[in-house]
Design an enzyme around this catalytic site. Sequence first.
Site, PDB file in Angstrom:
ATOM      1  CG  HIS A   1      -2.070  -0.947   1.054  1.00  0.00           C
ATOM      2  ND1 HIS A   1      -1.890  -2.311   1.127  1.00  0.00           N
ATOM      3  CD2 HIS A   1      -3.369  -0.737   0.763  1.00  0.00           C
ATOM      4  CE1 HIS A   1      -3.053  -2.909   0.902  1.00  0.00           C
ATOM      5  NE2 HIS A   1      -3.966  -1.980   0.673  1.00  0.00           N
ATOM      6  N   PRO A   2       0.429   2.243  -0.776  1.00  0.00           N
ATOM      7  CG  PRO A   2      -0.856   3.717  -2.062  1.00  0.00           C
ATOM      8  CD  PRO A   2      -0.784   2.277  -1.610  1.00  0.00           C
TER       9      PRO A   2
ATOM     10  CB  SER B   1      -4.263   4.088  -4.864  1.00  0.00           C
ATOM     11  OG  SER B   1      -3.836   4.214  -3.558  1.00  0.00           O
TER      12      SER B   1
ATOM     13  CD  GLN C   1      -3.351   8.491  -1.424  1.00  0.00           C
ATOM     14  OE1 GLN C   1      -2.946   9.573  -1.033  1.00  0.00           O
ATOM     15  NE2 GLN C   1      -2.555   7.438  -1.495  1.00  0.00           N
TER      16      GLN C   1
ATOM     17  CB  ALA D   1     -11.142   2.299   4.316  1.00  0.00           C
TER      18      ALA D   1
HETATM   19  N1  GUN Z   1      -2.985   3.630   2.090  1.00  0.00           N
HETATM   20  C1  GUN Z   1      -3.610   4.097   3.141  1.00  0.00           C
HETATM   21  N2  GUN Z   1      -4.938   4.181   2.919  1.00  0.00           N
HETATM   22  C2  GUN Z   1      -5.154   3.745   1.691  1.00  0.00           C
HETATM   23  C3  GUN Z   1      -6.326   3.594   0.885  1.00  0.00           C
HETATM   24  O1  GUN Z   1      -7.465   3.876   1.244  1.00  0.00           O
HETATM   25  N3  GUN Z   1      -6.112   3.111  -0.340  1.00  0.00           N
HETATM   26  C4  GUN Z   1      -4.882   2.783  -0.779  1.00  0.00           C
HETATM   27  N4  GUN Z   1      -4.777   2.295  -1.985  1.00  0.00           N
HETATM   28  N5  GUN Z   1      -3.783   2.926  -0.070  1.00  0.00           N
HETATM   29  C5  GUN Z   1      -3.922   3.398   1.170  1.00  0.00           C
END
Ligand code: GUN
Length: 175
Positions: free
Chosen positions: A74-75, A91, A95, A129
Site C-alpha cells: 500500500h502507498p 488508490s 485519496q 480506508a
Molecule cells: N494507504 C492508506 N490508505 C489507503 C487507501 O485507502 N487506499 C490505498 N490504496 N492505499 C492506502
Amino acid sequence: MSGLRFRQSPRQLARADFVAGFGRVYEHSPWIAERAFASKPVAGFASRAAVHAALVATVQSASAAEKLALLNAHPELAGKEAAAGTLTSESTREQAAAGLSAMTAEDVTQLRELNARYREKFGFPFIIAARNNTQGAIFGAIKSRLLNTRDMEFNNNLMQVGEIARLRLLDIITE
Ligand code: GUN
C-alpha cells in the site's frame, strides 16, 4: 479495469474472469484473488458478500510474511507515489475522495511526518480506508494509532485493507 462492472453473476465466473475482475481489489496483490478462487463453492459465489468473504478468508489464512507484504504493497497517503502520479487508479480515487489530493503544503508535510513516524515504529505503512474518512478523521486516526502496539496496528491495518477491498467490490459488482 477499475471501471469494470460484472453483468454476469459471480456464480458463473471462470477463473480467468475472476482473477481479471478481482485481482485489483487488493492493492498490487492479485495473488489473493488467485488463491480465493480455489475456495469457490461448487455452486459458485452467490453474491458480492460471498466473494468478499472468500477474499478476506484468503488473507486471514495467509502467512504472517504474506500479510506483511500485503500491507507493504500500500502507498502512503499523500506520499511520494501520489506526488509522482504513480498510484493505481483505485488508490488515486480513494485519496482524492478523502480530500488528500487538495491539501495545503503544511498539511502534506505534517501527514508525511506522521506517516514516517508510523512506518518507523511499526515497519509497515499506515492504512486507513480513505474513502470512509475525511482529512481530519485521517489525521486523528494516525495520531491515535501511533500510540498502539505493533500487533494492534498489524490487525487494524488488515481490517482496513478488508474494508478497502469491500468498497472496491462495490464498484465492480452490481447486484
Ligand atoms: N494507504 C492508506 N490508505 C489507503 C487507501 O485507502 N487506499 C490505498 N490504496 N492505499 C492506502
